[in-house]
Design an enzyme around this catalytic site. Structure first.
Site, mmCIF file in Angstrom:
data_model
loop_
_atom_site.group_PDB
_atom_site.id
_atom_site.type_symbol
_atom_site.label_atom_id
_atom_site.label_comp_id
_atom_site.label_asym_id
_atom_site.label_seq_id
_atom_site.Cartn_x
_atom_site.Cartn_y
_atom_site.Cartn_z
ATOM 1 N N ARG A 293 0.892 -1.286 0.174
ATOM 2 C CA ARG A 293 0.141 -0.068 -0.186
ATOM 3 C C ARG A 293 0.684 1.176 -0.074
ATOM 4 N NH1 ARG A 293 -4.264 0.078 4.429
ATOM 5 N NH2 ARG A 293 -4.560 2.096 3.527
ATOM 6 N N GLN B 220 -9.461 10.565 7.678
ATOM 7 C CA GLN B 220 -9.156 8.949 8.136
ATOM 8 C C GLN B 220 -8.158 8.651 7.181
ATOM 9 O OE1 GLN B 220 -13.232 7.071 8.696
ATOM 10 N NE2 GLN B 220 -13.692 8.754 7.629
ATOM 11 N N HIS C 60 -6.506 8.212 11.633
ATOM 12 C CA HIS C 60 -6.174 6.883 11.657
ATOM 13 C C HIS C 60 -4.611 6.624 11.487
ATOM 14 C CE1 HIS C 60 -10.565 5.689 10.611
ATOM 15 N NE2 HIS C 60 -10.362 5.943 11.810
ATOM 16 N N CYS D 108 8.811 -1.275 21.754
ATOM 17 C CA CYS D 108 9.278 -0.086 22.695
ATOM 18 C C CYS D 108 8.519 1.150 22.005
ATOM 19 C CB CYS D 108 10.803 0.004 22.940
ATOM 20 S SG CYS D 108 11.473 0.655 21.364
ATOM 21 N N CYS E 54 15.692 -1.298 20.080
ATOM 22 C CA CYS E 54 15.566 -2.674 20.864
ATOM 23 C C CYS E 54 15.494 -3.715 20.109
ATOM 24 C CB CYS E 54 14.219 -2.492 21.705
ATOM 25 S SG CYS E 54 12.881 -2.862 20.745
ATOM 26 N N GLY F 207 -15.859 11.674 0.607
ATOM 27 C CA GLY F 207 -15.470 10.431 0.247
ATOM 28 C C GLY F 207 -15.300 9.339 1.554
ATOM 29 N N ALA G 277 -14.597 13.465 -5.694
ATOM 30 C CA ALA G 277 -13.893 14.799 -5.019
ATOM 31 C C ALA G 277 -13.096 15.639 -6.069
ATOM 32 C CB ALA G 277 -12.877 13.929 -4.174
#
Ligand code: OAD
Length: 264
Positions: free
Chosen positions: A84, A116, A134, A145, A171, A208, A252
């Site tokens: 993605r 979002q 999101h 960590c 870590c 949207g 849009a």
């Protein structure tokens, strides 16, 4: 009023700006945009729930977008997000993103964007985003960590089954995408900022989104209850449609440039 699409729009379609919207857009000093996956659809980024093309028709969110899925198979989740992220980095902001950036730069209006979306197409169009509800694909951090990571996704042109996530520089834990998975908390402060922006705006455009994922889905209701004029921009009916004072059945990249051009 009828506005003509410029070269950045889809063909030579004529886009009718609904009823009160243009006048409200001209006079509002505070405008809030609530964007979802449909905002980036015309940049070639698939939405989640559209019939046939939605990601959740091809992939199971419970296997990819939950903390449990990550613990069970981090290589599978990392591979999917790497694909993605590759799609997004190869995409360009569309005419809708660019129109919002132009609107944000106009004098006399404070235009906030709450999204979002985990992509960076609003920012690459030149706009500032108040809240990524999101999270962001690119805010990588350690899954153990929580340290921010400077790692990057590999380029992945087709979905692949498994890829090893990078190791945390601090870590050695597995590095994860900076997105919010189902069951996780939203980034600190993001929802508070979003509620404030939606409630203070005179005009709210909901662009949207299916309006199915909470708490983001409550924002149009909160805005309407606080007195905002709420307009949905979506080619199809959604859970937002009933709350909206006006619906604009356009995409849009059709609607937003037509509206911003018409502001004069
Ligand atoms: P959805 O995929 O649920 O909805 C996309 C909406 O965009 C639909 O209502 C479409 O009709 C509309 N749409 C499609 N093409 C459009 C276009 N060109 N212009 C305008 N609208 C268009 O996406 P979201 O509502 O954003 O969360 O999904 C919400 C959340 O569910 C996502 O952030 C993601 C997902 O699971 C997480 O991963 C946590």
């Amino acid at each position: 009023m009828t506005a003509h699409l410029g070269p950045a729009g889809e063909g030579a379609a004529r886009v009718e700006i609904p009823g009160q919207l243009l006048e409200r857009a001209r006079t509002a000093t505070r405008v809030c945009i609530l964007s979802g996956a449909g905002m980036s659809a015309e940049s070639g980024i698939p939405t989640f729930r559209d019939v046939q093309v939605g990601l959740w028709e091809r992939f199971d969110p419970m296997e990819l977008a939950t903390p449990e899925a990550w613990r069970a198979d981090p290589e599978q989740a990392w591979a999917w997000y790497a694909w993605r992220a590759s799609l997004v980095s190869g995409a360009q902001p569309n005419a809708g993103h660019l129109a919002l950036a132009r609107w944000q730069q106009r004098d006399g209006v404070e235009l906030t964007i709450v999204t979002q979306n985990v992509d960076d197409l609003h920012e690459r169009a030149g706009a500032q985003v108040l809240a990524h509800l999101h999270g962001s694909l690119y805010a990588l951090r350690c899954s153990e960590c929580e340290a921010p990571s400077g790692a990057a996704y590999p380029q992945v042109d087709e979905p692949v089954a498994h890829l090893d996530p990078p190791a945390c520089e601090e870590c050695g834990g597995a590095v994860r995408p900076g997105v919010v998975w189902f069951g996780e908390a939203l980034p600190e402060g993001a929802f508070y900022d979003a509620v404030e922006a939606a409630q203070q705006a005179e005009l709210v455009l909901v662009v949207g989104t299916s309006g199915l994922v909470h708490p983001a889905a409550t924002l149009p209701y909160l805005a309407a209850a606080a007195g905002a004029h709420v307009v949905e921009i979506n080619p199809r009916e959604s859970e937002v449609s009933e709350t909206a004072h006006e619906v604009w059945r356009a995409t849009a990249a059709q609607a937003l440039p037509a509206l911003v051009d018409a502001l004069g």
